[in-house]
Structure formats: C-alpha cells, structure tokens
Enzyme design. Structure first.
Site, PDB file in Angstrom:
ATOM      1  N   LYS A  95      -0.510  -1.322  -7.016  1.00  0.00           N
ATOM      2  CA  LYS A  95      -1.167  -1.146  -5.721  1.00  0.00           C
ATOM      3  C   LYS A  95      -2.423  -2.013  -5.707  1.00  0.00           C
ATOM      4  O   LYS A  95      -3.197  -1.992  -6.685  1.00  0.00           O
ATOM      5  CB  LYS A  95      -1.522   0.332  -5.565  1.00  0.00           C
ATOM      6  CG  LYS A  95      -2.106   0.740  -4.231  1.00  0.00           C
ATOM      7  CD  LYS A  95      -2.346   2.261  -4.252  1.00  0.00           C
ATOM      8  CE  LYS A  95      -2.831   2.805  -2.938  1.00  0.00           C
ATOM      9  NZ  LYS A  95      -3.031   4.276  -2.986  1.00  0.00           N
ATOM     10  N   SER A 177      -0.956   6.401   0.917  1.00  0.00           N
ATOM     11  CA  SER A 177      -1.310   5.012   0.993  1.00  0.00           C
ATOM     12  C   SER A 177      -0.603   4.119  -0.024  1.00  0.00           C
ATOM     13  O   SER A 177      -0.631   2.895   0.143  1.00  0.00           O
ATOM     14  CB  SER A 177      -2.817   4.847   0.821  1.00  0.00           C
ATOM     15  OG  SER A 177      -3.227   5.275  -0.462  1.00  0.00           O
ATOM     16  N   SER A 201      -1.417  10.392  -1.814  1.00  0.00           N
ATOM     17  CA  SER A 201      -1.052   8.985  -1.617  1.00  0.00           C
ATOM     18  C   SER A 201      -0.046   8.433  -2.607  1.00  0.00           C
ATOM     19  O   SER A 201       0.453   7.326  -2.410  1.00  0.00           O
ATOM     20  CB  SER A 201      -2.300   8.104  -1.645  1.00  0.00           C
ATOM     21  OG  SER A 201      -2.942   8.130  -0.405  1.00  0.00           O
TER      22      SER A 201
END
Lengths: 533, 106
Positions: A95, A177, A201
């Site tokens: 990420k 996310s 997330s």
C-alpha cells in the site's frame, strides 16, 4: 491456473523444491498485471475511458526492475544451496502509505499516500514491515493505490486516478482504504499485500474482494515508515489469498522494533505451527450487537436495522461448522457499545489526523505551490490548499473543531472515555474468569457487500458507516481477521470476521484455517473474480 | 436544527488549518462537517461514569511489555543530501522559504 494464482505457502514450497524459479513466478505476476490492471493511477489521468472501466487499476508505481533484482537474488541463493528466507520468491504489493527507499535507484519509487502533496516524495528509508518482507526473500512488485492518506472506504478519494476497481465486478469499489492491496491479491497481481487498518481498512476491502485480511493487535507490527493517519489506531497487516499465506506474512512482519516504541515486547508465536490444531474446545461467541447495523438517512437521522440476511447467513453457517468441529458456540454475548464505534471514531481519528497532517507545509518535502508568494503563511495555505484533496481537508477541519479548547471536553475527552467502554466490552467477553471466556468473537466483517462506484462517495457519513463492524476492535486495539465466506446473489464476495484478545492472532488464524478447510469444497470457492474469467 | 458550524466558525477553522478553499469546496466541506457532528452527537446520550478513564489507546502497556526508552545517542545521517534534496527550494545548505512575517514591538 497460473503460478501467480497460487497461495504464498504453495509457492514457497515449489520454489524450495526447485520446481519453479522466483523469476518465473515474477514473470507470471507481471504478465497478469499487464492483462488485468490497465493504466496505473496518476495525477493527470484525464477522463475515464470505457476500457478503464473494465480494468483493476491497483497500482500507482510498478517496481518491476527492483522485483527482478530481488527474484534473481532468491534464485541465486537457491542455486547456491543457501536459505533464501521464509517468503522466498513470493511477489507482494505494498500500500503506497509505506515509505520505501529506492535501493536500486532504477527509476524512482515515490511514496505518495495517494496524495498530490506527496506525489514527488522519495523516502530516504524503508518501512520496517517492508524491509522485513524483503529480507525474508519476498519480491516487491509495486506500490498500490488507496484512499488519499487512507481516508476512505472505497479508494475513490485517491488523487491518483483511475482508482482501483473490484476484480469481481469492475463497476464496484474494491473497498478501502487498502483497496489496491485487496484488488491486487484477488486478481493475482500479488500473492500477498501489506496494508494498514485504522477503522477496518484491511478487513473491509479484504471482505469486498474475497481475500483474507488481518488487522493485528495494536503494537504487534511496527509503524516505522508508515505515513501516519491516526497514530493510536493504525495497524499494518497482511492481505493474502488464504489463511496460511496471512500467517506466513504476519510471522515475518510482527514483533518488536526499536524504531517504534509502541511495538510491544511480546514474543511472536509460531503462527504456522498453530494453524492445524483445530478448534476443539475453543469458545467462540456470537453477539446480537453485531447482527444489527446503523444506517444514516439522507435527512441526518440514524436508523437501526437487522443485518441483511445475505450477510448474516455465512456467519451463522460458520458457527455451525465450527460447532461441528468441536468448538463451543456461545450465543448472546453483549457488546453494547458497538454502535458508538463510529461516532467516537469521527472524533478521535480526526484529532489525530489533523495533528499528523500539520507537517505538510511545502517547506521540507512534498508539494509547494508554484505561485509566487511573498509571505510564508500564504505559502503554507496555498500549498496545502492545492496539495490536499477534499478528504484530508475534511479531516483536518473536523480535528481542529472537536479538539478546540471550548469543545474538547464535550467531544474529544468524551470520545476517549467511550473508547474505554468499547474496550471494556471486549475485556468482559474475553476474560478467562468472566461469564463468557471467549477465545474469539465471530461476526460479519461489513454491513453490505461492495457497493457501486459513485454510489456512496461524497457522503462522508454514509462512507464512514461502512466500517461500523470493524472499528470497535481498532478502538480496543484487539486483533481481527476477515475471511472470505461466500458470494451474494450478484456474485460479490461476503466476509466474516473473527476478533480476539490482545496478541491472540495465532488462535484467530487457527480458527480461520479450520473454517477454510471445512469449506474448501464449497461451490463458491471455485468461482473466479470476473476479470480472470 | 441550525448548523452547529456556522460560516463564521467555519472560516475560523479554515484559517487555523492553514487552508484556502473555493466557495464550492467550502460549501461541501461545511455541510459534511455538520452532518458528521450529527453522528458525533450520539455520544452525548451515553451516561458516562465520572471515574471512567480516558483511553489514549486500546491495548494496555505494562512495564513488562513496554520498550525501555532508547539511549539519547547522536547518530549521523549517512547521506543528508538525500533528505535535503526533498526540499522544494534548497540552496547552499539552506532550505529557502518566502519571508516570515514579523511585527515590530514598540
């Protein structure tokens, strides 16, 4: 099935038996990325094309040259008879909220947080979990998209467009996310991914994309090199194709780090060794407070409903299967403060976010306005106004408001006390001398399956309530695992969640593995994401 | 219900936050803030025990599992230029910024 579709443990075993090389695995992964990903996210992407709408768009930066160097190094070690490490040759994505130093100096690896304000930032050091995965022989194929600064549950807020789309239906969001992480693992563009979980997330996108996601105990995995959102809640953790892969990855990244003083001095268990022990004698709870949900209405009210039957059914079925395998299912465990998770989170996370975002000022690194200005304060304002998207601005403003001296008692101090109450719910449920004595709580991961692109984005309240079943464990700091548990009537994945006491990741993974084995012949497990059909 | 965050309070927050907003952004953000406050107001209905502690984080840190503070030792950065080159404007060892406003005290 291609090499890139195997699970991490299967790949490591094939590599060690010299049946495949790390370079071959990498090539299969890069080929898959070429087939399904479409164009990478960028700041100036122009309008979305019809072709874009059918692609995954997980990546911001592909680090294929770095990956090739790493894969070759693994193959050389194998050829020389050396131990290439527990993650040898396993392609993984990161990420883009983790700092990664560009060690090979090939073409630049920015660490963007999916924000214009960090688009040109090249980190001078590498985050501990990434460094540990690479040291274990893992092969980083790229940095994947997310909501700007992780602020969202759909990835649509990324400044780098096109934002990721759900591999099961590219008209739907991958969740967030860690949406690029979940989408990349589901589509075979990475066998593992490193994500972060502040309110859900990791678990929410894992649930939306049909992969396994683990939010470890707060302090179990180092936050060194993680671009901060809410420092008392942020947890790095794995997304994987199966429970064994998640266990293997967590084993690698967990543990004390002198560079993050909040990492706890608690020994890391052998997660893989514990996996096959079964669930006989374990006490697993169900709570009515996780079978009802709150929905904000357009006129600003909040309505409580039962969970949709389609989401509840896999949880009940999992409980039945675990009972048949010897677990004791404890019904009616009260978790009465679950519904306050989102309201408290609106306060606590915003205060911490506003504090963490003050550092972006156009002075030391990141974006500075190109406009000529003669006053430092004007430069700050213009740089931040142009560099931040709407979601960071919203969080900064709310954080300033609820922590202002005249409101702090009413909001921030109260929210921190509510966090104590949420923690107390878990303490009672898991107390070995208490009335419930649970090893784990079994719940749904999300109130719905993945929603359509554009259906929720813009309504920041509705978007936040997507995390209502995951956020209580962030407040409490306890670990959680999301597992794929079936498909809804439209073919989108449904997730179930296991929550446990502090540092009980081994038990949660063990229950997850038992569930995985009990359902391995289910028809839904044979269905591939649409982009792979 | 009238908005808790009025245009005046909002303008003050924007200034404190060192932001500038277009009228469209301001309208959207102020509306979202007021909507979020409605959710936050649920907290006010919770009867709180005065003795209930605030939780700065969920997981308790006992002495046994907490790290000792590390020694206060100076370690030079290997390549400081890698850090300096991130600055938007850097010259001759200095990070350059526009004038810092000052007020002359009488």
């Amino acid at each position: 099935m291609e090499l890139c579709d195997l699970s991490a443990l299967e790949l490591v075993q094939l590599l060690r038996a010299r049946k495949v090389s790390a370079v071959e695995v990498l090539e299969a992964t890069l080929e898959r990325i070429g087939q399904v990903d479409g164009r990478a996210g960028s700041l100036d992407s122009g309008p979305l094309t019809e072709e874009d709408k059918g692609k995954v768009h997980a990546f911001i930066t592909l680090t294929d040259e770095r990956a090739l160097e790493q894969a070759r190094a693994v193959d050389s070690k194998l050829a020389a008879g050396e131990d290439p490490g527990p993650l040898a040759g396993v392609p993984f994505t990161v990420k883009d909220i983790f700092c990664v130093k560009d060690i090979f100096c090939v073409k630049g690896t920015p660490s963007t947080a999916a924000s214009r304000i960090l688009a040109n930032f090249t980190a001078p050091y590498t985050a501990t979990p990434v460094a540990r995965m690479e040291a274990a022989g893992g092969v980083m194929v790229g940095k994947v998209n997310l909501d700007e600064f992780t602020y969202g549950s759909s990835n649509e807020s990324s400044a780098f467009q096109p934002s990721p789309r759900n591999p099961w239906n590219t008209g739907h969001v991958p969740g967030g996310s860690s949406g690029g992480s979940a989408a990349s693992v589901a589509a075979g563009e990475g066998v593992l991914s490193l994500g972060t979980d502040t309110a859900g997330s990791i678990r929410q996108p894992a649930s939306f994309c049909g992969v396994v996601g683990v939010k470890p105990t707060y302090g179990r995995v180092s936050r060194y090199g993680l671009i901060a959102f809410a420092s008392s809640l942020d947890c790095p953790g794995p997304l994987a194709r199966d429970v064994r892969g998640a266990a293997l990855m967590l084993q690698t990244i967990a543990g004390l780090d002198p560079r993050d003083s909040t990492t706890a001095n608690v020994p890391v268990e052998d997660y893989l060794a514990a996996l096959e022990k079964g669930v006989k004698g374990m006490r697993i709870g169900l709570s009515p407070d996780y079978f009802r949900i709150v929905t904000p209405t357009p006129d600003g009210d909040f309505q409580e409903h039962p969970l949709p039957a389609e989401i509840e059914a896999p949880v009940r079925r999992a409980a039945d299967l675990l009972r048949q395998m010897g677990a004791e299912i404890v019904e009616d465990v009260p978790m009465p403060n679950t519904r306050y998770g989102i309201p408290a989170y609106f306060v606590i996370s915003r205060v911490e976010a506003a504090s963490n975002l003050h550092r972006y000022d156009g002075v030391k690194y990141g974006y500075r306005t190109p406009q000529r200005v003669n006053d430092l304060r004007v430069m700050y304002k213009k740089s931040r106004a142009e560099g931040f998207g709407l979601q960071p601005k919203l969080r900064i403003l709310m954080g300033m408001y609820v922590s202002a001296a005249q409101y702090s008692e009413q909001y921030y101090q109260r929210a921190l006390r509510v966090r104590s109450m949420i923690r107390r719910d878990f303490d009672v449920a898991f107390d070995p001398n208490g009335p419930y004595r649970l090893d784990a709580l079994l719940t749904p991961t999300t109130p719905t399956t993945s929603f359509e692109m554009d259906a929720v984005y813009g309504d920041s309240v509705l978007m936040q309530y997507a995390d209502q079943l995951t956020v209580p464990s962030n407040h409490a700091g306890v670990p959680g695992v999301s597992l794929p548990a079936g498909l809804d009537s439209t073919g989108l994945p449904i997730g179930i969640q296991l929550l446990g006491p502090d540092y009980a990741e081994a038990n949660l993974l063990r229950i997850g593995r038992a569930y995985e084995q009990a359902t391995q012949d289910d028809d839904w497990r044979k269905v591939l994401p649409k982009v792979l059909r | 219900m009238s908005d808790a965050i009025t245009p005046e309070i909002f303008a003050h927050l924007v200034d404190l936050a060192a932001l500038e907003l277009s009228p469209e952004e301001a309208e959207y953000l102020r509306r979202q803030l007021n909507n979020q406050l409605k959710a936050i107001h649920e907290l006010e209905a919770i009867p709180l025990d005065e003795a209930l502690p605030v939780a700065a984080r969920g997981v308790p840190y006992t002495t046994a599992i907490s790290q000792l503070p590390r020694k206060d030792e100076w370690k030079p950065t290997e390549k400081p230029e890698e850090i300096f080159q991130q600055a938007p404007q850097f010259d001759d060892g200095y990070i350059i910024v526009p004038d810092i406003p000052t007020t002359k005290l009488d």
